[in-house]
Scaffold this motif. Structure first.
Motif, PDB file in Angstrom:
ATOM      1  N   ALA A 356       0.837  -1.203   0.000  1.00 20.39           N
ATOM      2  CA  ALA A 356       0.000   0.000   0.000  1.00 20.39           C
ATOM      3  C   ALA A 356       0.869   1.249   0.000  1.00 20.39           C
ATOM      4  O   ALA A 356       0.611   2.207  -0.755  1.00 20.39           O
ATOM      5  CB  ALA A 356      -0.924  -0.009   1.213  1.00 20.39           C
ATOM      6  N   SER A 357       1.899   1.256   0.832  1.00 24.43           N
ATOM      7  CA  SER A 357       2.812   2.402   0.868  1.00 24.43           C
ATOM      8  C   SER A 357       3.472   2.613  -0.479  1.00 24.43           C
ATOM      9  O   SER A 357       3.555   3.743  -0.980  1.00 24.43           O
ATOM     10  CB  SER A 357       3.866   2.171   1.951  1.00 24.43           C
ATOM     11  N   LEU A 358       3.949   1.534  -1.076  1.00 19.25           N
ATOM     12  CA  LEU A 358       4.655   1.640  -2.356  1.00 19.25           C
ATOM     13  C   LEU A 358       3.737   2.188  -3.455  1.00 19.25           C
ATOM     14  O   LEU A 358       4.096   3.134  -4.175  1.00 19.25           O
ATOM     15  CB  LEU A 358       5.196   0.268  -2.752  1.00 19.25           C
ATOM     16  N   LEU A 359       2.547   1.610  -3.583  1.00 19.67           N
ATOM     17  CA  LEU A 359       1.644   2.027  -4.659  1.00 19.67           C
ATOM     18  C   LEU A 359       1.169   3.459  -4.481  1.00 19.67           C
ATOM     19  O   LEU A 359       1.094   4.227  -5.453  1.00 19.67           O
ATOM     20  CB  LEU A 359       0.442   1.083  -4.723  1.00 19.67           C
ATOM     21  N   LEU A 360       0.851   3.851  -3.254  1.00 22.96           N
ATOM     22  CA  LEU A 360       0.336   5.193  -3.025  1.00 22.96           C
ATOM     23  C   LEU A 360       1.417   6.253  -3.202  1.00 22.96           C
ATOM     24  O   LEU A 360       1.159   7.325  -3.768  1.00 22.96           O
ATOM     25  CB  LEU A 360      -0.277   5.286  -1.625  1.00 22.96           C
ATOM     26  N   TYR A 361       2.617   5.958  -2.723  1.00 23.15           N
ATOM     27  CA  TYR A 361       3.696   6.939  -2.886  1.00 23.15           C
ATOM     28  C   TYR A 361       4.082   7.087  -4.347  1.00 23.15           C
ATOM     29  O   TYR A 361       4.380   8.190  -4.825  1.00 23.15           O
ATOM     30  CB  TYR A 361       4.905   6.554  -2.026  1.00 23.15           C
ATOM     31  N   ARG A 362       4.083   5.996  -5.077  1.00 23.50           N
ATOM     32  CA  ARG A 362       4.441   6.080  -6.488  1.00 23.50           C
ATOM     33  C   ARG A 362       3.424   6.910  -7.264  1.00 23.50           C
ATOM     34  O   ARG A 362       3.772   7.581  -8.246  1.00 23.50           O
ATOM     35  CB  ARG A 362       4.562   4.674  -7.082  1.00 23.50           C
ATOM     36  N   LYS A 363       2.173   6.896  -6.818  1.00 24.08           N
ATOM     37  CA  LYS A 363       1.139   7.680  -7.498  1.00 24.08           C
ATOM     38  C   LYS A 363       1.368   9.190  -7.348  1.00 24.08           C
ATOM     39  O   LYS A 363       0.875   9.975  -8.150  1.00 24.08           O
ATOM     40  CB  LYS A 363      -0.253   7.302  -6.964  1.00 24.08           C
ATOM     41  N   ILE A 364       2.116   9.595  -6.317  1.00 24.98           N
ATOM     42  CA  ILE A 364       2.430  11.018  -6.174  1.00 24.98           C
ATOM     43  C   ILE A 364       3.220  11.508  -7.380  1.00 24.98           C
ATOM     44  O   ILE A 364       3.031  12.632  -7.854  1.00 24.98           O
ATOM     45  CB  ILE A 364       3.212  11.263  -4.868  1.00 24.98           C
ATOM     46  N   LEU A 365       4.084  10.653  -7.904  1.00 22.90           N
ATOM     47  CA  LEU A 365       4.838  11.022  -9.111  1.00 22.90           C
ATOM     48  C   LEU A 365       3.897  11.244 -10.289  1.00 22.90           C
ATOM     49  O   LEU A 365       4.099  12.165 -11.096  1.00 22.90           O
ATOM     50  CB  LEU A 365       5.857   9.924  -9.437  1.00 22.90           C
ATOM     51  N   ASP A 366       2.865  10.417 -10.389  1.00 19.23           N
ATOM     52  CA  ASP A 366       1.868  10.606 -11.448  1.00 19.23           C
ATOM     53  C   ASP A 366       1.174  11.956 -11.298  1.00 19.23           C
ATOM     54  O   ASP A 366       0.886  12.644 -12.293  1.00 19.23           O
ATOM     55  CB  ASP A 366       0.810   9.492 -11.396  1.00 19.23           C
ATOM     56  N   GLU A 367       0.910  12.334 -10.048  1.00 20.97           N
ATOM     57  CA  GLU A 367       0.209  13.605  -9.810  1.00 20.97           C
ATOM     58  C   GLU A 367       1.099  14.804 -10.138  1.00 20.97           C
ATOM     59  O   GLU A 367       0.605  15.841 -10.593  1.00 20.97           O
ATOM     60  CB  GLU A 367      -0.253  13.674  -8.348  1.00 20.97           C
ATOM     61  N   ILE A 368       2.396  14.675  -9.915  1.00 25.33           N
ATOM     62  CA  ILE A 368       3.310  15.758 -10.314  1.00 25.33           C
ATOM     63  C   ILE A 368       3.239  15.960 -11.818  1.00 25.33           C
ATOM     64  O   ILE A 368       3.189  17.091 -12.316  1.00 25.33           O
ATOM     65  CB  ILE A 368       4.753  15.445  -9.874  1.00 25.33           C
ATOM     66  N   GLU A 369       3.220  14.861 -12.540  1.00 26.68           N
ATOM     67  CA  GLU A 369       3.089  14.946 -14.002  1.00 26.68           C
ATOM     68  C   GLU A 369       1.751  15.552 -14.395  1.00 26.68           C
ATOM     69  O   GLU A 369       1.675  16.380 -15.315  1.00 26.68           O
ATOM     70  CB  GLU A 369       3.251  13.552 -14.607  1.00 26.68           C
ATOM     71  N   ALA A 370       0.692  15.155 -13.705  1.00 20.19           N
ATOM     72  CA  ALA A 370      -0.641  15.682 -14.015  1.00 20.19           C
ATOM     73  C   ALA A 370      -0.720  17.184 -13.753  1.00 20.19           C
ATOM     74  O   ALA A 370      -1.511  17.889 -14.401  1.00 20.19           O
ATOM     75  CB  ALA A 370      -1.691  14.948 -13.184  1.00 20.19           C
ATOM     76  N   ASN A 371       0.112  17.681 -12.833  1.00 16.69           N
ATOM     77  CA  ASN A 371       0.162  19.113 -12.540  1.00 16.69           C
ATOM     78  C   ASN A 371       1.101  19.865 -13.488  1.00 16.69           C
ATOM     79  O   ASN A 371       1.454  21.017 -13.224  1.00 16.69           O
ATOM     80  CB  ASN A 371       0.626  19.344 -11.102  1.00 16.69           C
ATOM     81  N   ASP A 372       1.512  19.220 -14.565  1.00 14.35           N
ATOM     82  CA  ASP A 372       2.422  19.810 -15.548  1.00 14.35           C
ATOM     83  C   ASP A 372       3.743  20.210 -14.890  1.00 14.35           C
ATOM     84  O   ASP A 372       4.327  21.238 -15.224  1.00 14.35           O
ATOM     85  CB  ASP A 372       1.783  21.018 -16.244  1.00 14.35           C
ATOM     86  N   TYR A 373       4.188  19.393 -13.926  1.00 14.58           N
ATOM     87  CA  TYR A 373       5.471  19.567 -13.253  1.00 14.58           C
ATOM     88  C   TYR A 373       5.550  20.854 -12.432  1.00 14.58           C
ATOM     89  O   TYR A 373       6.642  21.320 -12.112  1.00 14.58           O
ATOM     90  CB  TYR A 373       6.623  19.506 -14.259  1.00 14.58           C
ATOM     91  N   ASN A 374       4.391  21.422 -12.098  1.00 17.56           N
ATOM     92  CA  ASN A 374       4.382  22.597 -11.232  1.00 17.56           C
ATOM     93  C   ASN A 374       4.370  22.130  -9.779  1.00 17.56           C
ATOM     94  O   ASN A 374       3.316  22.003  -9.156  1.00 17.56           O
ATOM     95  CB  ASN A 374       3.157  23.463 -11.514  1.00 17.56           C
TER      96      ASN A 374
END
Length: 412
Positions: A356-374
């Motif tokens: 759970a920790s691994l999958l959820l933390y890795r999704k933060i990287l997806d969200e950075i991309e979704a924010n156009d790296y802002n």
């Protein structure tokens, strides 16, 4: 900017032997077996001596090989030496007994509060500040569950010394006293209830003190350092403040008896997860850290991308920044990939919280991309619906048995 841990308020105080710090227990917390109080209760940490040989250089070291040749030791190699030591400790314990001995409840010095109450308090802290992880620990055996709570709470308390609301009052001497207190914990002399839980844990499991010392060294680094010349320096910092958690946890989580992976490789995967989580923290918090005058990014890689600290302080999302961020995210994902190889090798009941920790933390990287790296003005986070989706996926992955033939790589 250490690994994401929960708040335990810490504020300064004066003690008879010099400046110290207070450990604040929030409303409803129990310490020394006292009943619940409307106001916080405090206990001063006493001072002690300064030890020699605590610190070692963040920079690559020159060492001499058995053949008499000069060579450079990287931070990864330094850290792997610690990995080997921890793995050897576990292997010795496995050879001596197949079952963990669990000691009976013992009184905590102070007001005859039972050890079980200390573990209950650790459980409360974990449940309050790490809800998803806490839920996952409920599948673990009672002994392992309590032990991981105790380690979690110690890490949170340590992190708060330099990342909490009173961090500006913390001095190197205060961290020295905290390390001396750690020594007492490992020697069976707990100072308070939460210390007692950890002291019992390290007496029952093959947990070595070195990763705990190293985490405190990471806190010292935060007091004296706000820039990192290259990834080798940053890697060592990430090990100190987060990779250490993996090394502390493996003896508690346990390795599946059916696993054919080497003990060293399982430790290395746990280390990789800590590194990946911390790199993710760093990338998520670029703007927040910049507002504190800190840049946790490799200076040489920023320069190669045509960027500088001024660009970060200005918060400019440019094409250069996007290219730079893509490379940093790619590196973090590689560490997550390395970590995945080891999760399956853990004891079956311990896998879910780690997945759970691994999958959820890795999704933060997806969200950075979704924010156009802002990551200057927008904080990347995983929404509750996405968390709920990830939990059953993590549970399903936790049911996958260990591989029978794979040997994991010793270094990422």
């Amino acid at each position: 900017m250490s690994v994401a841990l929960a708040q335990v308020n810490v504020s300064p105080c004066e003690v008879s032997n010099g400046a110290g710090f207070l450990e604040s227990v929030r409303e409803g917390n129990r310490i020394f077996g006292s009943s619940r109080h409307r106001n916080s209760r405090f206990s001063c940490l006493g001072g002690s001596r300064t030890k020699n040989g605590r610190n070692f250089s963040v920079r690559s070291a020159i060492v001499v090989t058995p053949a008499g040749e000069m060579t450079t030791m990287t931070s990864e190699q330094k850290v792997y030496d610690v990995v080997l030591k921890q793995a050897a400790l576990v292997k010795r314990q496995l050879r001596s007994t197949d079952e963990l001995e669990v000691k009976p409840d013992i009184p905590i010095p102070g007001n005859l509060s039972l050890l079980s109450e200390a573990y209950d308090r650790c459980s409360e802290v974990c449940a309050e500040y790490a809800k998803t992880f806490y839920l996952g620990t409920m599948l673990m055996t009672p002994e392992r569950r309590k032990a991981i709570w105790a380690i979690y709470v110690w890490c949170r308390r340590t992190d708060e010394l330099v990342d909490g609301p009173n961090a500006s009052h913390i001095t190197p001497q205060a961290l020295d006293r905290w390390e001396d207190r750690l020594e007492d914990v490992f020697n069976g002399r707990p100072f308070d209830m939460l210390d007692a839980a950890l002291s019992d844990t390290v007496s029952n499991f093959p947990v070595d003190i070195q990763p705990f010392r190293d985490m405190i060294e990471g806190m010292r680094m935060d007091l004296r350092k706000s820039r990192y010349r290259n990834f080798d320096e940053l890697y060592l910092y990430c090990y100190y403040v987060a990779g250490t958690v993996g090394l502390m946890s493996v003896p508690i989580m346990g390795i599946d008896p059916e696993s054919k992976a080497t003990t060293e490789s399982v430790y290395n995967a746990a280390l990789a997860l800590g590194i990946a989580n911390q790199l993710t923290n760093i990338l998520r918090d670029v703007g927040e850290d910049a507002r504190r005058g800190r840049v946790y990014l490799p200076q040489d890689e920023l320069a190669q991308a045509g960027l500088s600290d001024e660009d970060i302080f200005a918060g400019r999302v440019t094409d250069k920044w996007r290219i730079f961020m893509k490379k940093q995210i790619h590196r973090a994902r590689k560490f997550f990939d390395e970590a995945e190889k080891g999760v399956t090798e853990l004891s079956g009941a311990s896998r879910w919280p780690v997945w759970a920790s691994l999958l959820l933390y890795r999704k933060i990287l997806d969200e950075i991309e979704a924010n156009d790296y802002n990551n200057f003005t927008r904080r990347a986070y995983v929404s509750k619906p996405k968390k709920f989706i990830a939990l059953p996926i993590a549970y399903a992955k936790s049911l996958v048995p260990p591989t029978s033939t794979r040997t994991l790589s010793p270094l990422s």
